[in-house]
Scaffold this motif. Structure first.
Motif, PDB file in Angstrom:
ATOM      1  N   PRO A 183       0.949  -1.103   0.098  1.00 32.61           N
ATOM      2  CA  PRO A 183      -0.103   0.095   0.046  1.00 32.61           C
ATOM      3  C   PRO A 183       0.886   1.296   0.053  1.00 32.61           C
ATOM      4  O   PRO A 183       1.908   1.117   0.661  1.00 32.61           O
ATOM      5  CB  PRO A 183      -0.778  -0.134   1.507  1.00 32.61           C
ATOM      6  N   ALA A 184       0.244   2.124  -0.553  1.00 25.27           N
ATOM      7  CA  ALA A 184       1.275   3.445  -0.853  1.00 25.27           C
ATOM      8  C   ALA A 184       1.449   4.078   0.690  1.00 25.27           C
ATOM      9  O   ALA A 184       0.251   4.062   1.419  1.00 25.27           O
ATOM     10  CB  ALA A 184       0.576   4.705  -1.656  1.00 25.27           C
ATOM     11  N   GLY A 185       2.497   4.496   1.017  1.00 26.37           N
ATOM     12  CA  GLY A 185       2.781   4.828   2.295  1.00 26.37           C
ATOM     13  C   GLY A 185       3.271   3.691   3.496  1.00 26.37           C
ATOM     14  O   GLY A 185       3.368   4.299   4.583  1.00 26.37           O
ATOM     15  N   ASP A 186       2.881   2.565   3.083  1.00 24.98           N
ATOM     16  CA  ASP A 186       3.336   1.548   3.963  1.00 24.98           C
ATOM     17  C   ASP A 186       4.061   0.487   3.385  1.00 24.98           C
ATOM     18  O   ASP A 186       3.725  -0.679   3.135  1.00 24.98           O
ATOM     19  CB  ASP A 186       1.894   0.756   4.504  1.00 24.98           C
ATOM     20  N   GLU A 187       5.286   0.782   3.039  1.00 26.13           N
ATOM     21  CA  GLU A 187       6.181  -0.210   2.382  1.00 26.13           C
ATOM     22  C   GLU A 187       6.564  -1.449   3.348  1.00 26.13           C
ATOM     23  O   GLU A 187       6.975  -2.527   2.794  1.00 26.13           O
ATOM     24  CB  GLU A 187       7.470   0.683   2.102  1.00 26.13           C
ATOM     25  N   LEU A 188       6.523  -1.374   4.529  1.00 28.63           N
ATOM     26  CA  LEU A 188       6.726  -2.574   5.274  1.00 28.63           C
ATOM     27  C   LEU A 188       5.868  -3.507   5.250  1.00 28.63           C
ATOM     28  O   LEU A 188       6.056  -4.663   5.573  1.00 28.63           O
ATOM     29  CB  LEU A 188       6.901  -2.114   6.876  1.00 28.63           C
ATOM     30  N   ALA A 189       4.633  -3.209   4.468  1.00 27.37           N
ATOM     31  CA  ALA A 189       3.536  -4.313   4.376  1.00 27.37           C
ATOM     32  C   ALA A 189       3.884  -4.927   3.049  1.00 27.37           C
ATOM     33  O   ALA A 189       2.991  -5.601   2.415  1.00 27.37           O
ATOM     34  CB  ALA A 189       2.425  -3.660   4.481  1.00 27.37           C
ATOM     35  N   MET A 190       5.181  -4.783   2.453  1.00 27.28           N
ATOM     36  CA  MET A 190       5.136  -5.388   0.932  1.00 27.28           C
ATOM     37  C   MET A 190       5.109  -6.887   0.746  1.00 27.28           C
ATOM     38  O   MET A 190       5.429  -7.522   1.850  1.00 27.28           O
ATOM     39  CB  MET A 190       6.753  -4.851   0.721  1.00 27.28           C
ATOM     40  N   GLN A 191       4.432  -7.309  -0.317  1.00 31.86           N
ATOM     41  CA  GLN A 191       4.029  -8.675  -0.323  1.00 31.86           C
ATOM     42  C   GLN A 191       4.814  -9.035  -1.795  1.00 31.86           C
ATOM     43  O   GLN A 191       4.485  -8.373  -2.780  1.00 31.86           O
ATOM     44  CB  GLN A 191       2.792  -9.213  -0.146  1.00 31.86           C
ATOM     45  N   ALA A 192       5.077 -10.279  -1.995  1.00 38.25           N
ATOM     46  CA  ALA A 192       5.603 -10.744  -3.306  1.00 38.25           C
ATOM     47  C   ALA A 192       4.569 -11.684  -3.840  1.00 38.25           C
ATOM     48  O   ALA A 192       3.862 -12.378  -3.333  1.00 38.25           O
ATOM     49  CB  ALA A 192       6.941 -11.536  -3.198  1.00 38.25           C
ATOM     50  N   PHE A 193       4.190 -11.420  -5.235  1.00 38.56           N
ATOM     51  CA  PHE A 193       3.196 -12.268  -5.958  1.00 38.56           C
ATOM     52  C   PHE A 193       3.760 -12.837  -7.057  1.00 38.56           C
ATOM     53  O   PHE A 193       4.331 -12.279  -8.126  1.00 38.56           O
ATOM     54  CB  PHE A 193       2.002 -11.223  -6.218  1.00 38.56           C
ATOM     55  N   VAL A 194       3.546 -14.220  -7.374  1.00 41.45           N
ATOM     56  CA  VAL A 194       3.940 -14.899  -8.559  1.00 41.45           C
ATOM     57  C   VAL A 194       2.508 -15.712  -9.041  1.00 41.45           C
ATOM     58  O   VAL A 194       2.115 -16.343  -7.927  1.00 41.45           O
ATOM     59  CB  VAL A 194       5.235 -15.874  -8.287  1.00 41.45           C
ATOM     60  N   LEU A 195       2.269 -15.743 -10.163  1.00 43.20           N
ATOM     61  CA  LEU A 195       1.061 -16.552 -10.666  1.00 43.20           C
ATOM     62  C   LEU A 195      -0.210 -15.912 -10.013  1.00 43.20           C
ATOM     63  O   LEU A 195      -1.102 -16.609  -9.816  1.00 43.20           O
ATOM     64  CB  LEU A 195       1.135 -17.787 -10.412  1.00 43.20           C
TER      65      LEU A 195
END
Length: 207
Positions: A183-195
């Motif tokens: 989410p914009a402004g919450d880079e610590l919540a980053m997730q990786a997506f494949v498929l």
């Protein structure tokens, strides 16, 4: 009205002056629709079946088990998306059904176990269509997301590195390359997506 009656196929049904239908999405096409955003859905090879007409409402489903993944309206073939996801240079074949999406639920499909489909296209009673559509509820609020794709690339110049980057993206695509979203402004919540699904990229957590 019982649940069984609400989901009964029939028709062609009419709701607000238009037909109501269900179309079954092949498994491989479902995966393609989950991976890349398309404005329309094109289904071919429907010359021998009763088909919806322009403006008719469509519930898009996948099988095993039956699930509702999208809603749409039938569009004229001239309103197709500029690129066919399977063949960007293809012409519209006879019997092609073009559905313009009005609501997508590919990530959280709604169950449709009580609906019996007669084939790739099934006429629905209006009550059956409404019962399916009501399961999706109101559309979720839109927000801004930051999506990135980082690739370590060896090259002699920055321009060459960019060219190699796009070559890898086109060759590997979303089926092999992880995209990172937060989410914009919450880079610590980053997730990786494949498929099209969340994928763990930390090898230590796999041990």
């Amino acid at each position: 009205m019982t649940t069984e009656t609400a989901y009964r196929a029939g028709g062609p049904g009419r709701a607000d002056g238009v037909g109501t239908w269900a179309v079954l999405l092949p498994a491989e096409r479902y995966e393609a629709e989950r991976l890349v955003h398309h404005d329309t859905l094109e289904l071919t090879g429907l010359t021998d079946v009763v088909r919806p007409g322009p403006g008719d409402q469509v519930a898009v489903l996948v099988d095993a088990p039956p699930r509702l993944v999208a809603l749409g309206r039938v569009a004229a073939t001239g309103q197709r998306h500029r690129e066919d996801p399977d063949d960007p240079q293809s012409d519209v074949e006879p019997g092609t059904l073009v559905v313009a999406y009005t609501r997508r639920a590919f990530d959280e499909p709604a169950p449709a176990d009580l609906l019996t489909l007669d084939g790739p296209v099934t006429a629905l009673e209006p009550a059956a269509f409404r019962a399916l559509a009501d399961q999706l509820g109101p559309p979720p609020a839109r927000r801004t997301w930051l999506v990135s794709l980082d690739l370590p690339i060896e090259a002699a110049t920055p321009a060459e590195a960019v060219r190699l980057f796009w070559s890898y993206v086109q060759e590997l695509g979303p089926r092999e390359l992880p995209a990172f979203v937060s989410p914009a402004g919450d880079e610590l919540a980053m997730q990786a997506f494949v498929l099209g699904a969340e994928a763990n990229q930390d090898p230590e957590e796999d041990d």
